[in-house]
Write a protein that holds these residues in place. Sequence first.
Motif, PDB file in Angstrom:
ATOM      1  N   ARG A 326       5.376   6.916  -2.258  1.00 27.68           N
ATOM      2  CA  ARG A 326       5.400   5.901  -1.190  1.00 27.68           C
ATOM      3  C   ARG A 326       4.316   4.855  -1.387  1.00 27.68           C
ATOM      4  NH1 ARG A 326       4.611   9.906   3.593  1.00 27.68           N
ATOM      5  NH2 ARG A 326       3.629  11.498   2.325  1.00 27.68           N
ATOM      6  N   PHE A 327       3.207   5.232  -2.050  1.00 24.62           N
ATOM      7  CA  PHE A 327       2.130   4.288  -2.315  1.00 24.62           C
ATOM      8  C   PHE A 327       2.433   3.410  -3.532  1.00 24.62           C
ATOM      9  CE2 PHE A 327       0.126   7.736  -0.007  1.00 24.62           C
ATOM     10  CZ  PHE A 327      -0.795   7.101   0.808  1.00 24.62           C
ATOM     11  N   ARG A 328       3.178   3.940  -4.480  1.00 24.35           N
ATOM     12  CA  ARG A 328       3.356   3.250  -5.759  1.00 24.35           C
ATOM     13  C   ARG A 328       4.693   2.528  -5.876  1.00 24.35           C
ATOM     14  NH1 ARG A 328       1.113   8.671  -8.813  1.00 24.35           N
ATOM     15  NH2 ARG A 328      -1.046   8.467  -8.037  1.00 24.35           N
ATOM     16  N   GLN A 329       5.756   3.153  -5.421  1.00 21.99           N
ATOM     17  CA  GLN A 329       7.066   2.508  -5.517  1.00 21.99           C
ATOM     18  C   GLN A 329       7.730   2.288  -4.166  1.00 21.99           C
ATOM     19  OE1 GLN A 329       6.775   5.678  -7.373  1.00 21.99           O
ATOM     20  NE2 GLN A 329       5.823   4.562  -9.075  1.00 21.99           N
ATOM     21  N   GLY A 330       7.175   2.869  -3.102  1.00 24.24           N
ATOM     22  CA  GLY A 330       7.878   2.850  -1.827  1.00 24.24           C
ATOM     23  C   GLY A 330       7.224   2.060  -0.727  1.00 24.24           C
ATOM     24  N   ARG A 331       6.405   1.064  -1.077  1.00 15.93           N
ATOM     25  CA  ARG A 331       5.695   0.333  -0.024  1.00 15.93           C
ATOM     26  C   ARG A 331       6.642  -0.467   0.867  1.00 15.93           C
ATOM     27  NH1 ARG A 331      -0.523  -1.072  -1.140  1.00 15.93           N
ATOM     28  NH2 ARG A 331      -1.016   0.810  -2.311  1.00 15.93           N
ATOM     29  N   GLU A 349       1.802  -7.433   0.316  1.00  9.34           N
ATOM     30  CA  GLU A 349       2.308  -6.059   0.373  1.00  9.34           C
ATOM     31  C   GLU A 349       1.915  -5.366   1.682  1.00  9.34           C
ATOM     32  OE1 GLU A 349       0.957  -4.322  -3.354  1.00  9.34           O
ATOM     33  OE2 GLU A 349       2.960  -4.638  -4.171  1.00  9.34           O
ATOM     34  N   GLY A 350       2.046  -6.116   2.769  1.00  5.18           N
ATOM     35  CA  GLY A 350       1.765  -5.534   4.071  1.00  5.18           C
ATOM     36  C   GLY A 350       0.304  -5.569   4.461  1.00  5.18           C
ATOM     37  N   GLY A 351      -0.543  -6.178   3.627  1.00  6.82           N
ATOM     38  CA  GLY A 351      -1.956  -6.313   3.968  1.00  6.82           C
ATOM     39  C   GLY A 351      -2.797  -5.088   3.705  1.00  6.82           C
TER      40      GLY A 351
END
Length: 379
Positions: A326-331, A349-351
């Motif tokens: 979720r941190f690397r490909q799923g943001r 990327e969402g700040g």
Amino acid sequence: MSGAADAADIGTDEIEAYADGLERFIAAKARLAGEHPLRYLFWESTLRCNLACRHCGSDCLRDESTRDRELPPEAIKRELAAIAAAYDPRTITLAIIGGEPLMRPDIEEVGGFAAELGFAWGITTNAMLLDATRLASLKAAGLSTLSVSLDGVEAAHDALRRSKGAFRRVCRVLERLVAQPFTAAFDVICCVSTLNIDTLEPFVDHLAALGVARVRFTPVFSRGRAGRESGLMLSGGQYRQLLAFVADARSCRQDIAVTLSEEGYWGPDWECRVREALHYCGSGTVIGTILHDGRVTGCPGVSRRFDEGSILDTPFMDLWRNGFARFRQGRHAAAPKSCGDCDHWDLCEGGGFHLFDPEDPAAVNCGLRRIGELGEGHV
């Protein structure tokens, strides 16, 4: 390039070079997400604290209720040895945080072990327990980086810390650190709230007079006791006031380095004016955290609901290599939908992952919207 308004004052070559730099920056972020080379490991050594600060995002406690869940030194040393076998430890910094890490008498054992392996290691502290004896102990254990929390001028700091005399006590520690330097990196971190936003200049003047070389500002974030009902959260105008102050100090001051933390993305008018480089959230890609109870996550500021498992069940390196999707490909999936549809996504990327709320995935914590620079056509 300081902002969009400057575009008319530069030539086509400069604009193309700037655009090329942005493309390379975006590509580098994608590469880091794929390779995820660990560069910073946070160890949240405890949730215990000697203070009960109004703005504490971890909601730390002045009691022993969480002590039995803290990891023993052997558990962290085991993980450090495994990390050193997988990576060159000279490329990784171990940051020991809390709570207040100096509540534990054994962080020197872990830090000294890390230093022997080749890690740089440091602490973030409120400095209330950092007397000459403890400082000598940390120095002997190879402490190499030190961040001291000081949240504004005397009245503001003491009010936020709920401790009369705290400001003067910390300043005495700063004087000692300036007079007897030994760390490779030392700075002051100031959490900016409604209590200190209007006195930042005299605060920085005071630090410079003490001989402090660097101060880092970070806006208070709505988590833990620093919730939206605390009266500490900055308004949009106050955020702009903070950005303008930091940008001006960076361009004018020679006596002290002033910067903004990695908190949030602030758009083309502010990025690179308020810190050394463009906003980049390395949570889960180059930054990992072992929490006080053994759970593993990205940076220590993210929601505790975003844990990837526990070192009590699975070694950290296994979690680091095989988890963190979720941190690397799923943001995109973790961020509010309006973030994914935004023109600024590739840079923002969402700040920052710490702004995502798994309990309310529609909640938007948008810095650009907050300061009125998101533009038209955005929800």
